[in-house]
Write an enzyme that holds these catalytic residues in place. Structure first.
Site, mmCIF file in Angstrom:
data_model
loop_
_atom_site.group_PDB
_atom_site.id
_atom_site.type_symbol
_atom_site.label_atom_id
_atom_site.label_comp_id
_atom_site.label_asym_id
_atom_site.label_seq_id
_atom_site.Cartn_x
_atom_site.Cartn_y
_atom_site.Cartn_z
ATOM 1 N N SER A 1 -2.968 -7.867 2.893
ATOM 2 C CA SER A 1 -3.240 -7.647 4.324
ATOM 3 C C SER A 1 -3.671 -8.950 4.981
ATOM 4 O O SER A 1 -3.264 -9.253 6.110
ATOM 5 C CB SER A 1 -4.353 -6.609 4.494
ATOM 6 O OG SER A 1 -3.956 -5.372 3.974
ATOM 7 N N HIS B 1 0.844 -1.211 0.000
ATOM 8 C CA HIS B 1 0.000 0.000 0.000
ATOM 9 C C HIS B 1 0.880 1.262 0.000
ATOM 10 O O HIS B 1 0.605 2.214 -0.734
ATOM 11 C CB HIS B 1 -0.884 0.046 1.257
ATOM 12 C CG HIS B 1 -1.940 -1.008 1.329
ATOM 13 N ND1 HIS B 1 -2.099 -1.826 2.420
ATOM 14 C CD2 HIS B 1 -2.904 -1.375 0.437
ATOM 15 C CE1 HIS B 1 -3.117 -2.650 2.205
ATOM 16 N NE2 HIS B 1 -3.619 -2.405 1.011
ATOM 17 N N LYS C 1 -15.264 -8.364 4.585
ATOM 18 C CA LYS C 1 -14.121 -8.747 5.435
ATOM 19 C C LYS C 1 -14.374 -8.357 6.880
ATOM 20 O O LYS C 1 -14.871 -7.258 7.158
ATOM 21 C CB LYS C 1 -12.849 -8.035 4.950
ATOM 22 C CG LYS C 1 -12.455 -8.357 3.518
ATOM 23 C CD LYS C 1 -11.243 -7.520 3.089
ATOM 24 C CE LYS C 1 -10.891 -7.717 1.625
ATOM 25 N NZ LYS C 1 -9.899 -6.721 1.145
ATOM 26 N N ARG D 1 -1.888 -6.116 -8.359
ATOM 27 C CA ARG D 1 -0.679 -6.903 -8.093
ATOM 28 C C ARG D 1 -0.489 -7.998 -9.132
ATOM 29 O O ARG D 1 0.613 -8.315 -9.533
ATOM 30 C CB ARG D 1 -0.768 -7.566 -6.711
ATOM 31 C CG ARG D 1 -0.684 -6.596 -5.571
ATOM 32 C CD ARG D 1 -1.164 -7.231 -4.310
ATOM 33 N NE ARG D 1 -2.568 -7.641 -4.442
ATOM 34 C CZ ARG D 1 -3.317 -8.061 -3.448
ATOM 35 N NH1 ARG D 1 -2.808 -8.163 -2.236
ATOM 36 N NH2 ARG D 1 -4.575 -8.399 -3.640
HETATM 37 O O1 PNS Z 1 -8.865 -2.792 0.229
HETATM 38 P P1 PNS Z 1 -10.126 -3.386 -0.338
HETATM 39 O O2 PNS Z 1 -10.867 -4.150 0.744
HETATM 40 O O3 PNS Z 1 -9.877 -4.201 -1.572
HETATM 41 O O4 PNS Z 1 -11.040 -2.140 -0.790
HETATM 42 C C1 PNS Z 1 -12.351 -2.317 -1.317
HETATM 43 C C2 PNS Z 1 -13.090 -0.964 -1.286
HETATM 44 C C3 PNS Z 1 -13.048 -0.388 0.101
HETATM 45 C C4 PNS Z 1 -12.419 -0.008 -2.230
HETATM 46 C C5 PNS Z 1 -14.550 -1.219 -1.740
HETATM 47 O O5 PNS Z 1 -15.106 -2.212 -0.919
HETATM 48 C C6 PNS Z 1 -15.386 0.073 -1.652
HETATM 49 O O6 PNS Z 1 -15.252 0.953 -2.480
HETATM 50 N N1 PNS Z 1 -16.244 0.158 -0.611
HETATM 51 C C7 PNS Z 1 -17.140 1.288 -0.409
HETATM 52 C C8 PNS Z 1 -18.567 0.948 -0.872
HETATM 53 C C9 PNS Z 1 -18.670 1.095 -2.369
HETATM 54 O O7 PNS Z 1 -18.706 2.179 -2.905
HETATM 55 N N2 PNS Z 1 -18.620 -0.028 -3.098
HETATM 56 C C10 PNS Z 1 -18.486 0.004 -4.561
HETATM 57 C C11 PNS Z 1 -19.741 -0.310 -5.280
HETATM 58 S S1 PNS Z 1 -20.111 -2.022 -5.112
#
Ligand code: PNS
Length: 161
Positions: free
Chosen positions: A128, A17, A41, A90
């Site tokens: 993570s 990150h 998660k 990645r």
């Molecule tokens: O680090 P991650 O867990 O891969 O991140 C995922 C994240 C946080 C970017 C995604 O879950 C997100 O954008 N969550 C906020 C809710 C939302 O807008 N979801 C997208 C439409 S389904």
């Protein structure tokens, strides 16, 4: 002023990150690292703990700020008047989910663009969830996370999470 938002759960932040944030900070005038809970998660650190670890790990990059949000990412972008989302890629295995996420966000708000950055190849295996698993099973994580994260994970495990 080019502003980008790097969203994620950062539970915990890893060197991968930090690598992506460093690269983004060289491309954009301002980068907001935006922490949120991923509903798929179960969190290990709470949002405040993650925020503190990110702030400490990023103290040398002046154009970066750390924030958190709840709800839809596109609403958060609207509030910040941002239209660029940064995501790290990645490996090919990341692509399908990232592709869906990027297109869903574009569907929800047509001005949003997602920019994918690739971390240094030495971080391509890092996640993570793997860091947490290794730490919980007693393995060393020093090479994978900022030192504050290593300390905090050890402390949390010692205190029985
Ligand atoms: O680090 P991650 O867990 O891969 O991140 C995922 C994240 C946080 C970017 C995604 O879950 C997100 O954008 N969550 C906020 C809710 C939302 O807008 N979801 C997208 C439409 S389904």
């Amino acid at each position: 002023m080019k502003l980008a938002v790097y969203p994620g759960s950062f539970d915990p932040p890893t060197n991968g990150h930090i690598d992506i944030i460093t690269r983004a900070s060289q491309l954009f005038d301002r980068v907001i690292v935006a922490i949120t809970d991923n509903p798929n998660k179960k969190p290990f650190f709470n949002i405040e703990e993650r925020k503190r670890m990110l702030i400490a790990s990023l103290k040398n990059i002046r154009s970066v700020e750390v924030d958190s949000f709840t709800g839809l990412l596109i609403n958060y972008l609207g509030k910040k008047k941002a239209r660029i989302i940064i995501r790290g890629l990645r490996a090919v295995s990341d692509f399908e989910y990232e592709f869906q996420l990027a297109l869903m966000n574009r569907k929800l708000s047509k001005n949003i663009e997602t920019v994918f950055l690739m971390p240094d190849e030495k971080y391509t295996f890092l996640s993570s969830s793997m860091v947490k698993e290794v730490a919980l099973l007693g393995g060393g994580i020093k090479d994978f996370v900022p030192s504050i994260v290593e300390r905090n994970i050890k402390q949390k495990i010692k205190n029985g999470q």
